[in-house]
Write a protein that holds these residues in place. Structure first.
Motif, short mmCIF file in Angstrom:
data_model
loop_
_atom_site.label_atom_id
_atom_site.label_comp_id
_atom_site.label_asym_id
_atom_site.label_seq_id
_atom_site.Cartn_x
_atom_site.Cartn_y
_atom_site.Cartn_z
N LEU A 1 0.85 -1.18 0.00
CA LEU A 1 0.00 0.00 0.00
C LEU A 1 0.89 1.24 0.00
N PRO A 2 0.85 2.05 -1.04
CA PRO A 2 1.72 3.23 -1.09
C PRO A 2 1.26 4.31 -0.11
N GLY A 3 2.20 5.01 0.44
CA GLY A 3 1.86 6.17 1.26
C GLY A 3 1.82 5.94 2.75
N ILE A 4 2.10 4.73 3.24
CA ILE A 4 2.12 4.50 4.67
C ILE A 4 3.57 4.25 5.12
N PRO A 5 3.88 4.52 6.38
CA PRO A 5 5.26 4.29 6.85
C PRO A 5 5.69 2.85 6.64
N GLU A 6 6.96 2.67 6.33
CA GLU A 6 7.49 1.34 6.05
C GLU A 6 7.31 0.40 7.24
N GLU A 7 7.48 0.92 8.45
CA GLU A 7 7.35 0.05 9.62
C GLU A 7 5.92 -0.48 9.76
N LEU A 8 4.92 0.37 9.46
CA LEU A 8 3.53 -0.09 9.52
C LEU A 8 3.29 -1.15 8.46
N TRP A 9 3.85 -0.95 7.26
CA TRP A 9 3.68 -1.96 6.22
C TRP A 9 4.31 -3.28 6.61
N GLN A 10 5.48 -3.24 7.23
CA GLN A 10 6.14 -4.47 7.65
C GLN A 10 5.33 -5.19 8.72
N LEU A 11 4.65 -4.44 9.58
CA LEU A 11 3.76 -5.06 10.56
C LEU A 11 2.64 -5.83 9.85
N LEU A 12 2.06 -5.18 8.84
CA LEU A 12 0.99 -5.83 8.09
C LEU A 12 1.49 -7.11 7.41
N VAL A 13 2.65 -7.01 6.77
CA VAL A 13 3.21 -8.17 6.06
C VAL A 13 3.47 -9.31 7.04
N GLN A 14 4.01 -8.99 8.21
CA GLN A 14 4.32 -10.03 9.18
C GLN A 14 3.06 -10.72 9.67
N CYS A 15 2.00 -9.96 9.89
CA CYS A 15 0.77 -10.55 10.42
C CYS A 15 -0.06 -11.24 9.33
N LEU A 16 0.28 -10.99 8.06
CA LEU A 16 -0.37 -11.69 6.94
C LEU A 16 0.51 -12.82 6.41
N ALA A 17 1.53 -13.19 7.18
CA ALA A 17 2.43 -14.26 6.76
C ALA A 17 1.65 -15.57 6.61
N LYS A 18 2.05 -16.38 5.63
CA LYS A 18 1.39 -17.67 5.44
C LYS A 18 1.67 -18.61 6.60
N ALA A 19 2.86 -18.52 7.19
CA ALA A 19 3.23 -19.39 8.31
C ALA A 19 2.72 -18.78 9.62
N PRO A 20 1.87 -19.49 10.36
CA PRO A 20 1.31 -18.93 11.60
C PRO A 20 2.38 -18.50 12.60
N ALA A 21 3.48 -19.24 12.69
CA ALA A 21 4.52 -18.92 13.68
C ALA A 21 5.21 -17.59 13.39
N SER A 22 5.08 -17.08 12.17
CA SER A 22 5.75 -15.83 11.80
C SER A 22 4.96 -14.60 12.25
N ARG A 23 3.71 -14.79 12.62
CA ARG A 23 2.86 -13.65 12.98
C ARG A 23 3.12 -13.19 14.42
N LEU A 24 2.80 -11.94 14.67
CA LEU A 24 2.92 -11.40 16.02
C LEU A 24 1.81 -11.95 16.92
N ARG A 25 2.04 -11.90 18.21
CA ARG A 25 0.96 -12.15 19.16
C ARG A 25 0.09 -10.91 19.26
N ALA A 26 -1.13 -11.07 19.75
CA ALA A 26 -2.08 -9.95 19.81
C ALA A 26 -1.54 -8.81 20.67
N SER A 27 -0.94 -9.13 21.81
CA SER A 27 -0.42 -8.08 22.68
C SER A 27 0.70 -7.30 22.00
N GLU A 28 1.56 -8.01 21.25
CA GLU A 28 2.65 -7.35 20.53
C GLU A 28 2.10 -6.46 19.42
N LEU A 29 1.09 -6.95 18.71
CA LEU A 29 0.50 -6.18 17.62
C LEU A 29 -0.12 -4.89 18.15
#
Length: 413
Positions: free
Chosen positions: A234-262
């Protein structure tokens, strides 16, 4: 018309109808409540009633500012009801329908609230399993937060789990809403807390972009994209926010953040998003996709010309979808060969207006016409080459002398 729900509650007014039941404005010993009265055919299912009672302790134990608390579970004759806190406001889907997309600061603040509610639920061993805008309520009487957002509360805990009985959904079936289903559910794995993180990240993407990352078209195609395709930046958002999105949309469940971390990481982003307007993102066209003959369009999917209008998908087969989109769907789990098929690579990439989406019926038809054109051109080239070769050979034969001809023949004995 008012009706009694058990011995302690009175349902006075219908607030909304869903495929799982009807939500009433009610009155209890401690004041106004919301009463979710499940459908009669569900209430008559003794196995479901047993599961309902078993979940009572877990559901009543969820107490968090960002969770719509379940106050009581009522089993009385044909009545099966959840008595919940009454939230004066609207759901997130209604706001999205009105505004199409939210300013990043408001979107992130809302999702951070929901992440906090999920953290409390996961700590208590409860997985929601159906996180989506329809199940996020905005408390219009609460204090305004960052970006003018109202406090967000997650509701309908336990409904998906109650409905998902072994008899009602066999091993080849899945429960959930296609746009928000984590890949591991599609592949037949049991739902863990990480499925809620994937769904919540999908909600955040939708709040920012105005559409879900893998949605659109036939539900079978949506499920396949969750497993095989990557998310479009998504263009126009901070890179760190985009990386958060990518990590939580990872195909591998273990790669995602926990709810408290998110929740914590999202709140760190709020100062960077202050004053940022909604993103200017072109929504890709949604086209019907070719599916196998046995695949059936679920209720709520209406094809209009070349575009698909997405609606609600009922929890109970045969139930009519309605305005509050209280939805689940039970679908066949695709096999490995099906999951490997279809368009690969980037999902729902914005493209030139009028151009077909890769993998769509229009795209395949265009490719077929291109192959036919190239084939005709190849035949023409082959014929032209053959004619040229014949002409050159004929020219050589015409210039040969009689002695040359004699010398090329075998000598007589």
């Amino acid at each position: 018309m008012a009706r009694k729900i058990g011995s302690r509650y009175t349902a006075n007014q219908i607030l909304g109808r869903g495929s799982a039941g009807t939500v009433w404005l009610g009155e209890g010993p401690e004041g106004p409540v919301a009463i979710k009265l499940l459908r009669e055919d569900l209430a008559s299912d003794q196995e479901l009633v047993g599961r309902f009672v078993q979940e009572r302790t877990a559901l009543l134990g969820l107490d968090h500012p960002n969770v719509v608390s379940v106050r009581d579970l009522v089993v009385d004759g044909n009545d099966l009801a959840l008595v919940m806190d009454l939230v004066r406001g609207t759901d997130l889907r209604t706001r999205l329908d009105r505004e199409r997309r939210l300013a990043p600061e408001a979107a992130v603040a809302i999702v951070a609230d929901v992440a906090d509610g999920l953290a409390a639920a996961h700590a208590a061993g409860v997985v929601h399993r159906d996180v989506k805008p329809e199940n996020v309520l905005l408390d219009m009487q609460g204090p305004l937060g960052p970006g003018g957002s109202h406090p967000a509360l997650l509701t309908d805990f336990g409904v998906a789990k109650l409905i998902d009985s072994p008899r009602r959904t066999r091993a080849t079936k899945i429960i959930g809403t296609p746009d928000y289903l984590a890949p591991e559910i599609i592949e037949g794995l049991p739902p863990r807390a990480s499925v809620d993180i994937y769904a919540l990240a999908t909600v955040l993407y939708e709040l920012l972009a105005g559409f879900t990352p893998f949605g659109g078209g036939h539900p079978g195609a949506v499920l396949r994209r969750h497993v095989t395709e990557t998310v479009v930046p998504l263009p126009g958002i901070p890179e760190e926010l985009w990386q958060l999105l990518v990590q939580c949309l990872a195909k591998a469940p273990a790669s995602r953040l926990r709810a408290s971390e998110l929740g914590a990481r999202l709140r760190e982003q709020l100062p960077l998003l202050a004053g940022m307007p909604p993103l200017d993102v072109d929504e890709p066209d949604t086209e019907p996709e070719e599916e196998s003959p046995e695949a059936e369009d679920p209720p709520g999917e209406t094809v209009t010309g070349a575009r698909v209008r997405r609606g609600s998908v009922p929890l109970v087969p045969g139930a009519k979808p309605d305005s509050n989109r209280d939805t689940h769907t039970s679908m066949r789990v695709p096999g490995p060969d099906e999951l490997a098929g279809g368009a690969r690579g980037t999902a729902r990439a914005p493209r030139t207006p009028g151009a077909p989406r890769p993998g769509s019926a229009r795209h395949r038809a265009t490719a077929r016409r291109r192959r036919i054109t190239l084939g005709v051109a190849a035949v023409v080239l082959v014929v032209a080459a053959a004619v040229g070769t014949w002409a050159a050979t004929s020219g050589d034969d015409a210039g040969a002398t009689p002695s040359d001809t004699r010398n090329s023949a075998p000598e007589s004995p």
